[in-house]
Design a protein around this motif. Structure first.
Motif, PDB file in Angstrom:
ATOM      1  N   MET A   1      25.434   7.757   0.222  1.00 53.79           N
ATOM      2  CA  MET A   1      24.368   6.964   0.842  1.00 53.79           C
ATOM      3  C   MET A   1      23.276   7.902   1.304  1.00 53.79           C
ATOM      4  O   MET A   1      23.531   9.049   1.643  1.00 53.79           O
ATOM      5  CB  MET A   1      24.914   6.156   2.018  1.00 53.79           C
ATOM      6  N   GLY A   2      22.039   7.386   1.299  1.00 56.01           N
ATOM      7  CA  GLY A   2      20.923   8.201   1.742  1.00 56.01           C
ATOM      8  C   GLY A   2      19.655   7.375   1.850  1.00 56.01           C
ATOM      9  O   GLY A   2      19.684   6.148   1.881  1.00 56.01           O
ATOM     10  N   GLU A   3      18.546   8.071   1.891  1.00 54.11           N
ATOM     11  CA  GLU A   3      17.213   7.458   1.986  1.00 54.11           C
ATOM     12  C   GLU A   3      16.493   7.626   0.663  1.00 54.11           C
ATOM     13  O   GLU A   3      16.531   8.693   0.056  1.00 54.11           O
ATOM     14  CB  GLU A   3      16.398   8.107   3.101  1.00 54.11           C
ATOM     15  N   SER A   4      15.810   6.593   0.232  1.00 50.31           N
ATOM     16  CA  SER A   4      15.063   6.654  -1.026  1.00 50.31           C
ATOM     17  C   SER A   4      13.648   7.195  -0.833  1.00 50.31           C
ATOM     18  O   SER A   4      13.004   7.559  -1.801  1.00 50.31           O
ATOM     19  CB  SER A   4      14.978   5.266  -1.657  1.00 50.31           C
ATOM     20  N   HIS A   5      13.153   7.187   0.412  1.00 49.61           N
ATOM     21  CA  HIS A   5      11.773   7.570   0.721  1.00 49.61           C
ATOM     22  C   HIS A   5      10.798   6.629   0.017  1.00 49.61           C
ATOM     23  O   HIS A   5       9.696   7.019  -0.358  1.00 49.61           O
ATOM     24  CB  HIS A   5      11.495   9.034   0.359  1.00 49.61           C
ATOM     25  N   MET A   6      11.263   5.387  -0.180  1.00 53.24           N
ATOM     26  CA  MET A   6      10.441   4.368  -0.824  1.00 53.24           C
ATOM     27  C   MET A   6      10.177   3.246   0.167  1.00 53.24           C
ATOM     28  O   MET A   6      10.939   3.034   1.111  1.00 53.24           O
ATOM     29  CB  MET A   6      11.131   3.819  -2.074  1.00 53.24           C
ATOM     30  N   ARG A   7       9.062   2.517  -0.111  1.00 52.30           N
ATOM     31  CA  ARG A   7       8.680   1.388   0.730  1.00 52.30           C
ATOM     32  C   ARG A   7       8.038   0.331  -0.138  1.00 52.30           C
ATOM     33  O   ARG A   7       7.284   0.639  -1.066  1.00 52.30           O
ATOM     34  CB  ARG A   7       7.689   1.848   1.805  1.00 52.30           C
ATOM     35  N   ILE A   8       8.356  -0.926   0.165  1.00 57.39           N
ATOM     36  CA  ILE A   8       7.680  -2.052  -0.473  1.00 57.39           C
ATOM     37  C   ILE A   8       6.773  -2.663   0.584  1.00 57.39           C
ATOM     38  O   ILE A   8       7.240  -3.137   1.625  1.00 57.39           O
ATOM     39  CB  ILE A   8       8.676  -3.108  -0.997  1.00 57.39           C
ATOM     40  N   ALA A   9       5.470  -2.622   0.321  1.00 56.61           N
ATOM     41  CA  ALA A   9       4.488  -3.151   1.260  1.00 56.61           C
ATOM     42  C   ALA A   9       4.524  -4.679   1.255  1.00 56.61           C
ATOM     43  O   ALA A   9       5.043  -5.310   0.325  1.00 56.61           O
ATOM     44  CB  ALA A   9       3.089  -2.659   0.885  1.00 56.61           C
ATOM     45  N   ALA A  10       3.959  -5.287   2.287  1.00 55.56           N
ATOM     46  CA  ALA A  10       3.949  -6.750   2.405  1.00 55.56           C
ATOM     47  C   ALA A  10       3.227  -7.412   1.240  1.00 55.56           C
ATOM     48  O   ALA A  10       3.519  -8.562   0.906  1.00 55.56           O
ATOM     49  CB  ALA A  10       3.307  -7.159   3.729  1.00 55.56           C
ATOM     50  N   ASP A  11       2.315  -6.703   0.591  1.00 59.15           N
ATOM     51  CA  ASP A  11       1.589  -7.275  -0.549  1.00 59.15           C
ATOM     52  C   ASP A  11       2.306  -7.052  -1.877  1.00 59.15           C
ATOM     53  O   ASP A  11       1.777  -7.363  -2.942  1.00 59.15           O
ATOM     54  CB  ASP A  11       0.160  -6.736  -0.622  1.00 59.15           C
TER      55      ASP A  11
END
Length: 181
Positions: free
Chosen positions: A37-47
């Motif tokens: 397990m870890g962090e992807s350093h990714m984000r999905i913005a609200a748009d």
């Protein structure tokens, strides 16, 4: 093999939409038990835009590939899952955006920003959130993830509701209120 997006919803019957949705080969996330397990350093913005380490992912094929590995756990946390890893991904609102809806044969079919086709019903519920002044409508997609309806899709759904009781819509035998609780 080059990617061919499905045709516009307006030109498809419910049977064609169902066949296209069922033909999509998705990874069996629920069968995998990754050890790391870890962090992807990714984000999905609200748009609906995807980012990695602050830079936008602009290739639609990459977004579709990552989206096929997405799940949300019971605590509301989103994960990218592979057979070997489970990586956290930040999601500002919903993992997907519903960009179109079509009513046909007692069902509501939605197109997502990833070109996925989802038919609302008991397995893909519609949920109203927010309040009367700022409603937000969500569609259950898969593995706990949801799509937020964009403004034009929300307006289309409101027109469908107004043709009925004005407060709810029905799809595949399930009735969903469009009024926030």
């Amino acid at each position: 093999m080059p990617y061919e997006p499905p045709p516009d919803l307006a030109g498809l019957t419910l049977a064609e939409i169902t066949a296209l949705a069922e033909a999509r080969k998705l990874p069996p996330l629920d069968q995998w038990s990754p050890g790391e397990m870890g962090e992807s350093h990714m984000r999905i913005a609200a748009d609906g835009r995807w980012f990695h380490e602050g830079g936008e992912i602009t290739r639609p094929a990459m977004v579709r590939a990552f989206a096929s590995l997405l799940m949300r756990d019971d605590a509301g946390r989103h994960w990218l899952v592979t057979p070997g890893q489970k990586l956290a991904i930040a999601v500002d609102d919903a993992a997907f955006i519903a960009t179109d809806v079509r009513q046909d044969a007692g069902a509501l079919a939605f197109r997502l920003n990833t070109d996925d086709l989802v038919i609302a019903g008991p397995d893909h519920p519609i949920r109203a959130a927010g309040d009367a002044d700022a409603p937000a409508i969500y569609l259950g997609v898969r593995h706990g993830t949801e799509a937020r309806l964009n403004r034009s899709t929300w307006a289309q759904l409101a027109e469908i509701a107004l043709a009925g009781d004005g407060r709810s819509v029905t799809s595949r035998g399930a009735t969903f209120s469009l009024m926030p609780a």
